[in-house]
Scaffold this active site. Structure first.
Site, PDB file in Angstrom:
ATOM      1  N   ALA A  29      11.207 -12.964  -6.491  1.00 63.37           N
ATOM      2  CA  ALA A  29      10.145 -13.927  -6.164  1.00 63.37           C
ATOM      3  C   ALA A  29       9.559 -13.563  -4.793  1.00 63.37           C
ATOM      4  O   ALA A  29       9.513 -14.392  -3.879  1.00 63.37           O
ATOM      5  CB  ALA A  29      10.669 -15.359  -6.211  1.00 63.37           C
ATOM      6  N   HIS A  34       9.203 -10.961   2.541  1.00 61.20           N
ATOM      7  CA  HIS A  34       9.977  -9.807   2.031  1.00 61.20           C
ATOM      8  C   HIS A  34       9.246  -8.503   2.352  1.00 61.20           C
ATOM      9  O   HIS A  34       9.877  -7.492   2.655  1.00 61.20           O
ATOM     10  CB  HIS A  34      10.158  -9.910   0.511  1.00 61.20           C
ATOM     11  CG  HIS A  34      10.962 -11.090   0.060  1.00 61.20           C
ATOM     12  ND1 HIS A  34      10.408 -12.149  -0.608  1.00 61.20           N
ATOM     13  CD2 HIS A  34      12.280 -11.367   0.189  1.00 61.20           C
ATOM     14  CE1 HIS A  34      11.352 -13.037  -0.884  1.00 61.20           C
ATOM     15  NE2 HIS A  34      12.492 -12.591  -0.409  1.00 61.20           N
ATOM     16  N   GLY A 145      15.745 -11.405   6.750  1.00 64.66           N
ATOM     17  CA  GLY A 145      14.774 -12.245   7.457  1.00 64.66           C
ATOM     18  C   GLY A 145      15.460 -13.250   8.366  1.00 64.66           C
ATOM     19  O   GLY A 145      16.523 -13.782   8.026  1.00 64.66           O
ATOM     20  N   VAL A 174       8.012 -14.737   8.795  1.00 66.42           N
ATOM     21  CA  VAL A 174       6.576 -14.673   8.508  1.00 66.42           C
ATOM     22  C   VAL A 174       6.141 -16.079   8.094  1.00 66.42           C
ATOM     23  O   VAL A 174       6.808 -16.717   7.268  1.00 66.42           O
ATOM     24  CB  VAL A 174       6.266 -13.661   7.386  1.00 66.42           C
ATOM     25  CG1 VAL A 174       4.773 -13.646   7.078  1.00 66.42           C
ATOM     26  CG2 VAL A 174       6.740 -12.266   7.785  1.00 66.42           C
ATOM     27  N   SER A 183       8.824 -18.783   1.950  1.00 67.65           N
ATOM     28  CA  SER A 183      10.084 -18.888   1.225  1.00 67.65           C
ATOM     29  C   SER A 183       9.760 -18.874  -0.264  1.00 67.65           C
ATOM     30  O   SER A 183       8.731 -19.428  -0.683  1.00 67.65           O
ATOM     31  CB  SER A 183      10.778 -20.209   1.578  1.00 67.65           C
ATOM     32  OG  SER A 183      11.736 -20.540   0.604  1.00 67.65           O
ATOM     33  N   SER A 184      10.642 -18.284  -1.051  1.00 67.83           N
ATOM     34  CA  SER A 184      10.415 -18.269  -2.508  1.00 67.83           C
ATOM     35  C   SER A 184      10.367 -19.692  -3.045  1.00 67.83           C
ATOM     36  O   SER A 184       9.731 -19.963  -4.058  1.00 67.83           O
ATOM     37  CB  SER A 184      11.528 -17.498  -3.208  1.00 67.83           C
ATOM     38  OG  SER A 184      11.608 -16.201  -2.660  1.00 67.83           O
TER      39      SER A 184
END
Ligand code: PAF
Length: 274
Positions: A29, A34, A145, A174, A183-184
């Site tokens: 995701a 990422h 991260g 980020v 965030s996913s």
């Protein structure tokens, strides 16, 4: 880009790698956070492998393992355009043969507060899978991260305590245009929930500023808790100011402000350095 799904495929590819190898462990995701990890790995290593594995060992039974977003095709495209050389995407049987999730790796004491209190299973599951990934991929460096700040500290301790020859590198958070840490799980937020979510980073940055100006931790925390409630978060797991390395209570800099909150069923975490 090489897509590797079995140990045989991974080992054959690993045998061809020359120079330094960077690993970017993910649960898929993928978002720009990422991609920042892949970029850092690309800059520092000759070859970059990203892993995609939704790790059942780090989810409690009541958590979102079954509904966790799985977007392998899109993820592969993103990794390819970011210049990743290979993707290690094992199935559960490949990672945990016979469904055996036993592990000898015990997370360090830095895992106990904060997330450790609210998700007691979580770091055991993380060190279990990350130690397996290190063993399988044998990277020189691995990139994580800073959004999962406590996870980063736990993994740094793991390589030190177990003498694992991998350089663990943290990459800054980020954020989107409103400061929300990518965030996913942000994709679970409705439009109304998103409006609430963006207050989290603003409140944490305001806390950091107040601490820099000399307000006490106690006052800053009390004000922040009221502001989080006023902003509309449904619950607050923690909002803490801790030593940046040990995550213990401290008044000495460098400090880290860390928070976990819920909006509806979505849990968000964020952190800011002081
Ligand atoms: O941060 C994550 O995405 C996961 O916790 C990790 C490090 C890939 C382990 O499953």
């Amino acid at each position: 880009m090489n897509i590797l799904k079995t140990h045989d495929e991974l080992n054959a590819y690993r045998g061809t790698v020359r120079g330094t190898l960077g690993l970017v462990p993910t649960m898929g995701a993928l978002h720009d956070g990422h991609m920042a990890l892949v970029k850092a790995a690309r800059e520092q290593c000759d070859t970059v492998i990203a892993s995609i594995f939704v790790n059942p060992a780090q989810f409690a039974p009541h958590e979102d393992l079954d509904t966790y977003p799985r977007t392998l095709e899109e993820d592969i495209k993103k990794l390819e355009s970011a210049g990743c050389d290979a993707v290690w995407a094992p199935g559960v049987e490949e990672m945990y043969p016979g469904d055996n999730m036993d592990s000898d790796i015990v997370p360090a004491a830095v895992s106990l507060p904060l997330e450790g209190e609210h998700r007691p299973h979580f770091f055991a599951g993380v060190v279990n899978v990350v130690s397996r990934l290190f063993d399988q991929v044998k990277p020189d460096s691995a990139f994580f991260g800073e959004k999962d700040y406590q996870q980063l500290q736990v993994i740094k301790h793991m390589v030190k305590d177990y003498d694992i020859p991998v350089d663990v590198i943290g990459v800054p958070i980020v954020r989107d245009e409103n400061g929300l840490a990518l965030s996913s799980r942000n994709r679970y937020l409705s439009a109304e929930e998103y409006e609430v979510a963006v207050h989290l980073n603003r409140i944490l940055f305001a806390m950091a500023e107040k601490l820099r100006q000399g307000e006490t931790i106690q006052d800053v925390k009390a004000e922040a808790l009221l502001e989080l409630q006023k902003a509309g978060f449904d619950s607050i797991d923690y909002c803490a100011v801790r030593d940046a390395e040990t995550l213990l209570h401290s008044i000495h800099h460098p400090l880290r402000i860390l928070a976990a909150v819920k909006i509806g069923t979505t849990r968000l975490i964020d952190n800011v350095g002081v």
